[in-house]
Design a protein around this motif. Structure first.
Motif, PDB file in Angstrom:
ATOM      1  N   UNK A   1       0.812  -1.208   0.000  1.00  0.00           N
ATOM      2  CA  UNK A   1       0.000   0.000   0.000  1.00  0.00           C
ATOM      3  C   UNK A   1       0.847   1.261   0.000  1.00  0.00           C
ATOM      4  N   UNK A   2       2.130   1.137   0.365  1.00  0.00           N
ATOM      5  CA  UNK A   2       3.018   2.301   0.431  1.00  0.00           C
ATOM      6  C   UNK A   2       3.856   2.473  -0.823  1.00  0.00           C
ATOM      7  N   UNK A   3       3.866   1.479  -1.710  1.00  0.00           N
ATOM      8  CA  UNK A   3       4.726   1.547  -2.895  1.00  0.00           C
ATOM      9  C   UNK A   3       4.452   2.773  -3.759  1.00  0.00           C
ATOM     10  N   UNK A   4       3.190   3.147  -4.061  1.00  0.00           N
ATOM     11  CA  UNK A   4       2.973   4.341  -4.891  1.00  0.00           C
ATOM     12  C   UNK A   4       3.567   5.601  -4.263  1.00  0.00           C
ATOM     13  N   UNK A   5       3.403   5.776  -2.952  1.00  0.00           N
ATOM     14  CA  UNK A   5       3.937   6.966  -2.289  1.00  0.00           C
ATOM     15  C   UNK A   5       5.460   6.965  -2.339  1.00  0.00           C
ATOM     16  N   UNK A   6       6.098   5.822  -2.069  1.00  0.00           N
ATOM     17  CA  UNK A   6       7.562   5.739  -2.079  1.00  0.00           C
ATOM     18  C   UNK A   6       8.101   5.994  -3.478  1.00  0.00           C
ATOM     19  N   UNK A   7       7.460   5.381  -4.484  1.00  0.00           N
ATOM     20  CA  UNK A   7       7.919   5.565  -5.855  1.00  0.00           C
ATOM     21  C   UNK A   7       7.775   7.019  -6.300  1.00  0.00           C
ATOM     22  N   UNK A   8       6.660   7.645  -5.944  1.00  0.00           N
ATOM     23  CA  UNK A   8       6.445   9.039  -6.323  1.00  0.00           C
ATOM     24  C   UNK A   8       7.482   9.956  -5.683  1.00  0.00           C
ATOM     25  N   UNK A   9       7.944   9.605  -4.499  1.00  0.00           N
ATOM     26  CA  UNK A   9       8.887  10.447  -3.771  1.00  0.00           C
ATOM     27  C   UNK A   9      10.323  10.252  -4.248  1.00  0.00           C
ATOM     28  N   UNK A  10      10.719   9.006  -4.552  1.00  0.00           N
ATOM     29  CA  UNK A  10      12.130   8.724  -4.769  1.00  0.00           C
ATOM     30  C   UNK A  10      12.502   8.201  -6.151  1.00  0.00           C
ATOM     31  N   UNK A  11      11.550   7.650  -6.901  1.00  0.00           N
ATOM     32  CA  UNK A  11      11.927   6.943  -8.117  1.00  0.00           C
ATOM     33  C   UNK A  11      12.559   7.863  -9.160  1.00  0.00           C
ATOM     34  N   UNK A  12      12.025   9.068  -9.334  1.00  0.00           N
ATOM     35  CA  UNK A  12      12.611   9.986 -10.316  1.00  0.00           C
ATOM     36  C   UNK A  12      14.050  10.332  -9.954  1.00  0.00           C
ATOM     37  N   UNK A  13      14.293  10.560  -8.662  1.00  0.00           N
ATOM     38  CA  UNK A  13      15.657  10.842  -8.212  1.00  0.00           C
ATOM     39  C   UNK A  13      16.571   9.660  -8.472  1.00  0.00           C
ATOM     40  N   UNK A  14      16.099   8.458  -8.181  1.00  0.00           N
ATOM     41  CA  UNK A  14      16.909   7.261  -8.394  1.00  0.00           C
ATOM     42  C   UNK A  14      17.254   7.080  -9.870  1.00  0.00           C
TER      43      UNK A  14
ATOM     44  N   UNK B   1      16.148   9.453   2.174  1.00  0.00           N
ATOM     45  CA  UNK B   1      15.505   8.163   2.398  1.00  0.00           C
ATOM     46  C   UNK B   1      14.736   8.171   3.722  1.00  0.00           C
ATOM     47  N   UNK B   2      15.343   8.743   4.750  1.00  0.00           N
ATOM     48  CA  UNK B   2      14.666   8.812   6.046  1.00  0.00           C
ATOM     49  C   UNK B   2      13.392   9.651   5.953  1.00  0.00           C
ATOM     50  N   UNK B   3      13.457  10.764   5.217  1.00  0.00           N
ATOM     51  CA  UNK B   3      12.275  11.610   5.056  1.00  0.00           C
ATOM     52  C   UNK B   3      11.149  10.831   4.374  1.00  0.00           C
ATOM     53  N   UNK B   4      11.502  10.020   3.389  1.00  0.00           N
ATOM     54  CA  UNK B   4      10.497   9.201   2.709  1.00  0.00           C
ATOM     55  C   UNK B   4       9.884   8.185   3.670  1.00  0.00           C
ATOM     56  N   UNK B   5      10.734   7.557   4.506  1.00  0.00           N
ATOM     57  CA  UNK B   5      10.222   6.590   5.476  1.00  0.00           C
ATOM     58  C   UNK B   5       9.273   7.263   6.472  1.00  0.00           C
ATOM     59  N   UNK B   6       9.642   8.466   6.936  1.00  0.00           N
ATOM     60  CA  UNK B   6       8.772   9.176   7.881  1.00  0.00           C
ATOM     61  C   UNK B   6       7.463   9.584   7.200  1.00  0.00           C
ATOM     62  N   UNK B   7       7.524   9.932   5.925  1.00  0.00           N
ATOM     63  CA  UNK B   7       6.310  10.264   5.185  1.00  0.00           C
ATOM     64  C   UNK B   7       5.392   9.047   5.105  1.00  0.00           C
ATOM     65  N   UNK B   8       5.992   7.888   4.861  1.00  0.00           N
ATOM     66  CA  UNK B   8       5.202   6.648   4.814  1.00  0.00           C
ATOM     67  C   UNK B   8       4.579   6.360   6.171  1.00  0.00           C
TER      68      UNK B   8
END
Length: 490
Positions: free
Chosen positions: A80-93, A204-211
């Protein structure tokens, strides 16, 4: 370099060569060096070696069949968290030659995406869907070490235990379920040591806290629905102690007749739960949770003892403060440490040693009972109440592996003015355990807090450990060096 968040080095290649030398020395010695590495890394290497990880492994082992990945992923709460994580970090990666990885709580990779060339190279070491990146499987690495320590980490090049991973660096952060308090999984950015900056760990930590914030919002919505649908069950108790408890044991609503802890430990089976004060409560199922209620029983007083660092001790009885003499504080400490009770002869020996007189002990108990009432029972002398003591809480924390709770709970020596032989022995044992625990497992923050207590401010081993762990420009390291210099030659 501070644990978890290494600063950027001016010459990564030279630093990598130094790390490789330390790595070879550690493997030859069979143990990591004590001071040359960040304590985070040396502790992880030690865990990995004890788990039998092969430093010459070529790849992480597979965790499940490739055909099963989709089913495992869709069934896991992290999906359930994959869309949020991908939206936050995938472009940067993708734009920075990195790969984005999401694992479960055991370090098994559920999902991966990012730069195609980086992913092709990552396939060689198993940085891919379905592979196991827990520390016990492939040794020190961003995902496994973040999950093992429950904290964000950056692992650089030869800080990995397995040689095949030395060209890689990774930043990872665990995602902790606010409902259960358990680790759900991990989010990670990996790249070669020249492309992944140490500051990536903050992203990465900011993304985890957002999740986690997303999960907390969902949890609060469930709690509100639960309270709305089942609040009538609480009202039906007509003032008797009761609470609404989630399926994970969180207390989401409670009646005013009882102070509840934030969480209760649910039984594996049955409808009875034991509360922290020792009372038994009943659980009535309510679909997505429970109604917790107490059977009819007399009130159990709660005695609170805060004796760590206490120059002028006092107790709390059901929330009311009761000033104590030092002798009465010593007696309460001894009774709390011996819940089965003690005779006048035993108390006399513990309080005064061989020169003690049981008559004196009985007189002190008589005066103490005049202050506290029947919570001090006789035949044998014991505490007939629930006891919440800071020194007992510290004892329980010392049985675990986490250092931060110990550092927070330590308020100073137990009854520092006491000359009772038994209290001195307990005080010295607690001090020794706290010191050893923090020297072995403490972060710089933990050790600095400890170094500012009366007991440890001039402890050379604590100060030397701080100097070794902290960067040169950290004011705490400078203060530790000044204190060391003031102690003179060893």
């Amino acid at each position: 370099m501070p644990d978890g968040r290494p600063r950027a080095v001016s010459d990564p290649d030279a630093y990598s060569v130094r790390l490789r030398r330390l790595h070879e020395a550690a493997l030859n010695a069979g143990r990591p060096p004590d001071r040359a590495l960040r304590s985070l890394i040396s502790a992880s290497w030690r865990r990995s070696m004890e788990a039998g990880v092969d430093p010459d492994a070529r790849s992480a082992p597979p965790a499940f069949e490739h055909r099963d990945i989709q089913e495992v992923r869709s069934a896991h709460p992290m999906s359930a968290l994959l869309p949020l994580i991908a939206e936050t970090l995938l472009e940067t990666a993708s734009a920075s030659e990195h790969i984005l990885i999401v694992t479960d709580a055991d370090g098994r990779v559920l999902w991966r995406d990012g730069d195609h060339r980086a992913m092709s190279r990552a396939d060689e070491v198993g940085l891919a869907d379905g592979f196991h990146w827990g520390e016990r499987a492939i040794g020190t690495n961003g995902m496994g070490t973040a999950l093992a320590t429950r904290r964000p980490v950056h692992i650089f090049a030869a800080e990995h235990l397995v040689r095949a991973l030395h060209v890689w660096s990774c930043s990872a952060a665990p995602i902790i379920d606010p409902d259960s308090g358990e680790v759900l999984g991990c989010v990670d950015l990996s790249g070669t040591m020249h492309t992944l900056h140490p500051a990536t760990v903050t992203l990465v930590e900011t993304t985890a806290r957002l999740a986690e914030s997303h999960l907390a919002l969902r949890m609060r919505e469930r709690d509100n629905r639960f309270r709305t649908h089942h609040g009538g069950h609480l009202r039906a108790l007509r003032g008797e102690p009761g609470a609404l408890v989630s399926a994970t044991g969180r207390v989401v609503a409670g009646g005013r007749a009882q102070r509840w802890s934030r969480r209760v430990r649910l039984p594996e089976s049955g409808d009875r739960v034991v509360l922290p004060d020792g009372r038994a409560a009943l659980l009535d199922p309510l679909g997505e949770g429970f109604l917790l209620r107490l059977p009819d029983q007399p009130h159990v007083p709660v005695l609170t003892l805060s004796f760590l660092g206490a120059e002028h001790p006092s107790a709390g009885l059901d929330g009311a403060r009761v000033p104590l003499s030092l002798r009465h504080a010593e007696i309460l400490t001894l009774l709390a440490l011996n819940p089965q009770g003690a005779t006048a002869d035993q108390l006399s020996f513990h309080l005064y040693g061989d020169m003690g007189n049981p008559v004196t002990a009985r007189a002190e108990i008589h005066r103490l009972r005049a202050r506290l009432g029947p919570v001090v029972a006789a035949k044998p002398y014991r505490l007939a109440c629930a006891v919440e003591a800071d020194f007992l809480h510290l004892r329980r924390l010392l049985a675990g592996r986490e250092a931060a709770p110990v550092a927070r709970a330590y308020g100073g020596p137990l009854l520092p003015r006491s000359e009772s032989p038994a209290i001195r022995g307990e005080r010295d044992e607690l001090e020794g355990q706290v010191r050893a625990h923090l020297l072995l497992r403490g972060s710089p923050d933990d050790l600095w807090a400890y170094a500012n207590t009366e007991y440890a401010k001039n402890d050379p081993h604590v100060l030397e450990r701080l100097v070794a762990m902290l960067p040169a420009d950290d004011h705490r390291g400078a203060a530790a060096r000044i204190r060391l210099a003031g102690l003179g030659p060893p």
